[in-house]
Motif scaffolding. Sequence first.
Motif, PDB file in Angstrom:
ATOM      1  N   GLN A   1       5.127  -6.352  36.029  1.00 19.11           N
ATOM      2  CA  GLN A   1       3.767  -6.102  35.560  1.00 19.11           C
ATOM      3  C   GLN A   1       3.060  -5.052  36.412  1.00 19.11           C
ATOM      4  O   GLN A   1       2.233  -4.295  35.912  1.00 19.11           O
ATOM      5  N   GLU A   2       3.404  -4.977  37.697  1.00 22.71           N
ATOM      6  CA  GLU A   2       2.795  -3.975  38.580  1.00 22.71           C
ATOM      7  C   GLU A   2       3.129  -2.555  38.145  1.00 22.71           C
ATOM      8  O   GLU A   2       2.379  -1.623  38.430  1.00 22.71           O
ATOM      9  N   CYS A   3       4.257  -2.375  37.462  1.00 21.59           N
ATOM     10  CA  CYS A   3       4.692  -1.056  37.000  1.00 21.59           C
ATOM     11  C   CYS A   3       4.481  -0.861  35.503  1.00 21.59           C
ATOM     12  O   CYS A   3       4.791   0.199  34.964  1.00 21.59           O
ATOM     13  N   LEU A   4       3.983  -1.872  34.835  1.00 21.48           N
ATOM     14  CA  LEU A   4       3.871  -1.855  33.379  1.00 21.48           C
ATOM     15  C   LEU A   4       2.492  -1.350  32.961  1.00 21.48           C
ATOM     16  O   LEU A   4       1.474  -1.995  33.215  1.00 21.48           O
TER      17      LEU A   4
ATOM     18  N   GLY B   1      -6.259  -6.039  24.676  1.00 15.21           N
ATOM     19  CA  GLY B   1      -5.700  -5.536  23.423  1.00 15.21           C
ATOM     20  C   GLY B   1      -5.371  -6.674  22.484  1.00 15.21           C
ATOM     21  O   GLY B   1      -5.654  -7.840  22.754  1.00 15.21           O
ATOM     22  N   GLY B   2      -4.747  -6.333  21.390  1.00 11.42           N
ATOM     23  CA  GLY B   2      -4.413  -7.316  20.371  1.00 11.42           C
ATOM     24  C   GLY B   2      -3.101  -8.033  20.603  1.00 11.42           C
ATOM     25  O   GLY B   2      -2.779  -8.984  19.904  1.00 11.42           O
ATOM     26  N   LEU B   3      -2.318  -7.602  21.567  1.00  6.47           N
ATOM     27  CA  LEU B   3      -1.024  -8.218  21.873  1.00  6.47           C
ATOM     28  C   LEU B   3      -1.157  -9.035  23.157  1.00  6.47           C
ATOM     29  O   LEU B   3      -1.303  -8.462  24.232  1.00  6.47           O
ATOM     30  N   MET B   4      -1.155 -10.335  23.043  1.00  2.28           N
ATOM     31  CA  MET B   4      -1.280 -11.196  24.216  1.00  2.28           C
ATOM     32  C   MET B   4      -0.018 -12.022  24.460  1.00  2.28           C
ATOM     33  O   MET B   4       0.197 -12.519  25.552  1.00  2.28           O
ATOM     34  N   ASP B   5       0.816 -12.180  23.424  1.00  4.72           N
ATOM     35  CA  ASP B   5       2.046 -12.965  23.519  1.00  4.72           C
ATOM     36  C   ASP B   5       3.236 -12.136  23.073  1.00  4.72           C
ATOM     37  O   ASP B   5       3.134 -11.350  22.133  1.00  4.72           O
ATOM     38  N   LEU B   6       4.378 -12.322  23.745  1.00  5.75           N
ATOM     39  CA  LEU B   6       5.641 -11.759  23.295  1.00  5.75           C
ATOM     40  C   LEU B   6       6.342 -12.842  22.487  1.00  5.75           C
ATOM     41  O   LEU B   6       6.413 -13.991  22.922  1.00  5.75           O
ATOM     42  N   CYS B   7       6.838 -12.475  21.313  1.00  2.00           N
ATOM     43  CA  CYS B   7       7.436 -13.462  20.410  1.00  2.00           C
ATOM     44  C   CYS B   7       8.885 -13.122  20.110  1.00  2.00           C
ATOM     45  O   CYS B   7       9.259 -11.952  20.035  1.00  2.00           O
ATOM     46  N   GLY B   8       9.675 -14.165  19.936  1.00  2.00           N
ATOM     47  CA  GLY B   8      11.097 -14.022  19.684  1.00  2.00           C
ATOM     48  C   GLY B   8      11.417 -13.235  18.437  1.00  2.00           C
ATOM     49  O   GLY B   8      10.710 -13.301  17.441  1.00  2.00           O
ATOM     50  N   GLY B   9      12.499 -12.466  18.526  1.00  2.00           N
ATOM     51  CA  GLY B   9      12.978 -11.707  17.384  1.00  2.00           C
ATOM     52  C   GLY B   9      12.220 -10.418  17.138  1.00  2.00           C
ATOM     53  O   GLY B   9      12.424  -9.757  16.138  1.00  2.00           O
ATOM     54  N   ILE B  10      11.340 -10.050  18.052  1.00  2.00           N
ATOM     55  CA  ILE B  10      10.525  -8.844  17.878  1.00  2.00           C
ATOM     56  C   ILE B  10      10.841  -7.863  19.001  1.00  2.00           C
ATOM     57  O   ILE B  10      11.033  -8.262  20.142  1.00  2.00           O
ATOM     58  N   GLY B  11      10.875  -6.590  18.675  1.00  2.00           N
ATOM     59  CA  GLY B  11      11.087  -5.544  19.672  1.00  2.00           C
ATOM     60  C   GLY B  11       9.763  -5.005  20.169  1.00  2.00           C
ATOM     61  O   GLY B  11       8.768  -4.992  19.435  1.00  2.00           O
ATOM     62  N   TYR B  12       9.747  -4.576  21.414  1.00  2.00           N
ATOM     63  CA  TYR B  12       8.534  -4.044  22.031  1.00  2.00           C
ATOM     64  C   TYR B  12       8.860  -2.798  22.830  1.00  2.00           C
ATOM     65  O   TYR B  12       9.921  -2.714  23.442  1.00  2.00           O
ATOM     66  N   TRP B  13       7.919  -1.864  22.846  1.00  2.00           N
ATOM     67  CA  TRP B  13       8.001  -0.709  23.719  1.00  2.00           C
ATOM     68  C   TRP B  13       7.267  -1.066  24.999  1.00  2.00           C
ATOM     69  O   TRP B  13       6.068  -1.345  24.968  1.00  2.00           O
ATOM     70  N   PHE B  14       7.970  -1.068  26.120  1.00  2.00           N
ATOM     71  CA  PHE B  14       7.374  -1.263  27.437  1.00  2.00           C
ATOM     72  C   PHE B  14       7.200   0.133  28.043  1.00  2.00           C
ATOM     73  O   PHE B  14       8.179   0.869  28.182  1.00  2.00           O
ATOM     74  N   ILE B  15       5.974   0.481  28.416  1.00  2.00           N
ATOM     75  CA  ILE B  15       5.691   1.768  29.046  1.00  2.00           C
ATOM     76  C   ILE B  15       5.599   1.528  30.540  1.00  2.00           C
ATOM     77  O   ILE B  15       4.690   0.849  31.021  1.00  2.00           O
ATOM     78  N   ILE B  16       6.557   2.069  31.268  1.00  2.00           N
ATOM     79  CA  ILE B  16       6.728   1.785  32.699  1.00  2.00           C
ATOM     80  C   ILE B  16       6.359   3.011  33.528  1.00  2.00           C
ATOM     81  O   ILE B  16       6.705   4.135  33.188  1.00  2.00           O
ATOM     82  N   SER B  17       5.661   2.795  34.656  1.00  2.00           N
ATOM     83  CA  SER B  17       5.273   3.895  35.542  1.00  2.00           C
ATOM     84  C   SER B  17       6.199   4.052  36.745  1.00  2.00           C
ATOM     85  O   SER B  17       6.166   5.082  37.411  1.00  2.00           O
ATOM     86  N   CYS B  18       7.022   3.068  37.064  1.00  2.00           N
ATOM     87  CA  CYS B  18       7.911   3.101  38.225  1.00  2.00           C
ATOM     88  C   CYS B  18       9.337   3.477  37.800  1.00  2.00           C
ATOM     89  O   CYS B  18       9.731   3.272  36.661  1.00  2.00           O
ATOM     90  N   GLU B  19      10.097   3.967  38.741  1.00  2.00           N
ATOM     91  CA  GLU B  19      11.513   4.260  38.491  1.00  2.00           C
ATOM     92  C   GLU B  19      12.335   2.978  38.649  1.00  2.00           C
ATOM     93  O   GLU B  19      12.147   2.232  39.602  1.00  2.00           O
ATOM     94  N   ASP B  20      13.225   2.735  37.738  1.00  2.00           N
ATOM     95  CA  ASP B  20      14.223   1.656  37.818  1.00  2.00           C
ATOM     96  C   ASP B  20      13.645   0.313  38.233  1.00  2.00           C
ATOM     97  O   ASP B  20      13.807  -0.134  39.364  1.00  2.00           O
ATOM     98  N   VAL B  21      12.983  -0.342  37.306  1.00  2.00           N
ATOM     99  CA  VAL B  21      12.414  -1.670  37.554  1.00  2.00           C
ATOM    100  C   VAL B  21      13.436  -2.706  37.125  1.00  2.00           C
ATOM    101  O   VAL B  21      14.036  -2.620  36.102  1.00  2.00           O
TER     102      VAL B  21
END
Length: 143
Positions: free
Chosen positions: A101-104, A123-143
Motif C-alpha cells: 500500500q505504501e507504493c500503491l 473513490g468508488g472501489l473499497m473492496d477487492l472481489c473474487g474473479g475480477i481483475g484490477y489495475w494496480f498503479i505502483i510507484s516503487c520498483e519491484d514490490v
Amino acid sequence: MGQFGIGQSVRREEDPRLLRGNGNYVNDMWLGTLMELEREDAYWIKILNATSGAFLEVQGSPTEGTSIPETVYSLQAGSNLISYPFYNCSPIDWAVPEHVQECLIGIMGEGVSALNTGNGWVGGLMDLCGGIGYWFIISCEDV
C-alpha cells in the motif's frame, strides 16, 4: 501540412508495460505460448459476437482452501493487471499488505477506482472481489 494535421495518419505505438500477452485464439486455433492460467495473473479475454450465445468455459481448481499456497504477486513500477483469486470480497486495507500500500498510487477496476491518499483510500472501489481483475498503479520498483 505540419507535423500533425486533421486526417493525417498517426503511427500506433504500444506501451510495452501493457504488452504481456502470450496467446491468441484465431479461427478455432490457439496461437502463442500461453498454455496455463495462473491465479496470480489476470487476463483479457475478448469474445467476438458474444450476443450469438458464445461463452467461455474454464476448467480448474478453486483458489480457496487450506491446500492452496499463499498468493504472491511480483509488481513493477507502473501499471500491473492482476486478479483477485478468491471467492469473497475484502476491503483494500485487509487484502493488500501494508508495504505494498505504501507504493500503491491507485487501483482501477471496471468502472470503479480507488486513490491512495496516504491517509486512506477514496473513490468508488473499497473492496477487492473474487474473479475480477484490477489495475494496480505502483510507484516503487519491484514490490
